[in-house]
Design an enzyme around this catalytic site. Structure first.
Site, PDB file in Angstrom:
ATOM      1  N   GLU A  13       0.807  -1.218   0.000  1.00 13.29           N
ATOM      2  CA  GLU A  13       0.000   0.000   0.000  1.00 13.29           C
ATOM      3  C   GLU A  13       0.841   1.270   0.000  1.00 13.29           C
ATOM      4  OE1 GLU A  13      -3.979  -1.802   2.169  1.00 13.29           O
ATOM      5  OE2 GLU A  13      -2.309  -1.189   3.422  1.00 13.29           O
ATOM      6  N   ASP A 197     -11.831  -6.851  -2.623  1.00 15.10           N
ATOM      7  CA  ASP A 197     -12.597  -8.106  -2.548  1.00 15.10           C
ATOM      8  C   ASP A 197     -13.988  -7.771  -2.006  1.00 15.10           C
ATOM      9  OD1 ASP A 197     -10.669  -7.926   0.048  1.00 15.10           O
ATOM     10  OD2 ASP A 197     -12.658  -8.636   0.601  1.00 15.10           O
TER      11      ASP A 197
HETATM   12  N1  SAH Z   1      -2.078 -10.704   2.319  1.00 17.07           N
HETATM   13  C1  SAH Z   1      -1.815 -10.520   3.720  1.00 17.07           C
HETATM   14  C2  SAH Z   1      -3.037 -10.490   4.608  1.00 17.07           C
HETATM   15  C3  SAH Z   1      -3.988  -9.394   4.243  1.00 17.07           C
HETATM   16  S1  SAH Z   1      -5.108  -9.020   5.538  1.00 17.07           S
HETATM   17  C4  SAH Z   1      -0.836 -11.598   4.176  1.00 17.07           C
HETATM   18  O1  SAH Z   1      -0.925 -12.723   3.754  1.00 17.07           O
HETATM   19  O2  SAH Z   1       0.000 -11.265   5.012  1.00 17.07           O
HETATM   20  C5  SAH Z   1      -6.147  -7.863   4.716  1.00 17.07           C
HETATM   21  C6  SAH Z   1      -5.655  -6.435   4.642  1.00 17.07           C
HETATM   22  O3  SAH Z   1      -6.415  -5.752   3.660  1.00 17.07           O
HETATM   23  C7  SAH Z   1      -5.856  -5.626   5.921  1.00 17.07           C
HETATM   24  O4  SAH Z   1      -4.848  -4.664   6.042  1.00 17.07           O
HETATM   25  C8  SAH Z   1      -7.243  -4.988   5.737  1.00 17.07           C
HETATM   26  O5  SAH Z   1      -7.285  -3.659   6.171  1.00 17.07           O
HETATM   27  C9  SAH Z   1      -7.535  -5.061   4.240  1.00 17.07           C
HETATM   28  N2  SAH Z   1      -8.704  -5.859   3.831  1.00 17.07           N
HETATM   29  C10 SAH Z   1      -9.055  -6.029   2.520  1.00 17.07           C
HETATM   30  N3  SAH Z   1     -10.107  -6.865   2.433  1.00 17.07           N
HETATM   31  C11 SAH Z   1     -10.456  -7.230   3.683  1.00 17.07           C
HETATM   32  C12 SAH Z   1     -11.443  -8.115   4.218  1.00 17.07           C
HETATM   33  N4  SAH Z   1     -12.286  -8.778   3.432  1.00 17.07           N
HETATM   34  N5  SAH Z   1     -11.502  -8.262   5.561  1.00 17.07           N
HETATM   35  C13 SAH Z   1     -10.641  -7.594   6.360  1.00 17.07           C
HETATM   36  N6  SAH Z   1      -9.685  -6.771   5.912  1.00 17.07           N
HETATM   37  C14 SAH Z   1      -9.565  -6.573   4.580  1.00 17.07           C
END
Ligand code: SAH
Length: 231
Positions: A13, A197
């Site tokens: 980001e 998503d």
């Molecule tokens: N890809 C990362 C995990 C992402 S967690 C890994 O494997 O380490 C999701 C991140 O995107 C968080 O920072 C949150 O703010 C945002 N986000 C996007 N979609 C989300 C969802 N469906 N639920 C919760 N957070 C979401």
């Protein structure tokens, strides 16, 4: 505005943001890296907090109390709840809540603790600047409610709970905690997210595939806001 804070939660980001600034200096503090940099004459500090409410609280507080930032912008991705929000669309929060804050056992509403409120509001002026930028550039930007919690939501049931309880338009994991810090310390903030998503994915959905694209959309829009603020 004398010093601007820009926060994301994940490296993806802030990478597209860092490229736009000059004189970047790394400053390590509290197990994180803060990038002090410049945009023209404006001092800017950029960091990714790491995921979740605790890390984002730490980063927002550090930006304000240690680095002296007096305006804060958050850029990142979120799960869409409002069906008008398609992957890649942008949302700014007019208010945010912690959807997983739950002392309902004592008769309180979800999201509430004594001394707090169910919702925290963001800065009206920054929001209007973002809306102007969207308007001028013909970019779709929705203003709405963002729900934050320490969980990645990928099921219909939790998504519907968050919709029905808070009337939220999008959900993520850092916005409300950052907004609470800014509200308490009287620092105007903007919480901007691009949808990655729809928070109800089946096992076949690849979050990371959309993450980079949406993170960049949010970052590109944020830069336009920064340029307008810095005029
Ligand atoms: N890809 C990362 C995990 C992402 S967690 C890994 O494997 O380490 C999701 C991140 O995107 C968080 O920072 C949150 O703010 C945002 N986000 C996007 N979609 C989300 C969802 N469906 N639920 C919760 N957070 C979401």
């Amino acid at each position: 505005m004398t010093k601007l804070a820009i926060i994301g939660a994940m490296e993806e980001e802030i990478i597209p943001l860092l490229l736009k600034f000059t004189d970047v200096k790394e400053n390590n503090f509290a197990s994180n890296t803060y990038y002090e940099c410049k945009l023209g004459n404006l001092d800017v500090v950029i960091a990714y907090s790491k995921i979740g409410k605790v890390f984002s609280t730490l980063t927002a507080t550090t930006m304000i109390e240690k680095f002296g930032c007096d305006t804060l912008l958050f850029s990142g991705v979120a799960g869409g709840i409002n069906p008008d929000l398609k992957i890649g669309d942008l949302i700014i929060a007019n208010k945010l809540t912690q959807h997983d804050l739950d002392i309902t056992a004592f008769g309180h509403p979800h999201g509430y603790v004594p001394g707090g409120g169910v919702f925290v509001h963001t800065d009206e002026k920054l929001k209007n600047v973002a809306l102007e930028v969207a308007n001028e550039n013909n970019i779709k930007l929705i203003e709405g409610i963002i729900a934050t919690g320490d969980q990645f939501v990928a099921n219909e049931q939790r998504k519907n709970f968050i919709l029905n309880t808070f009337n939220a338009d999008a959900l993520e994991m850092e916005g409300a905690s950052v907004a609470v810090v800014c509200d308490a310390l009287n620092v105007p903030c903007l919480i901007l997210r691009a949808i990655s998503d729809t928070a109800d994915m089946d096992a076949g959905f690849n979050f990371d595939e959309f993450l980079e694209d949406s993170a960049k959309k949010s970052a590109d829009f944020l830069i336009k806001v920064v340029n307008k603020l810095n005029k």
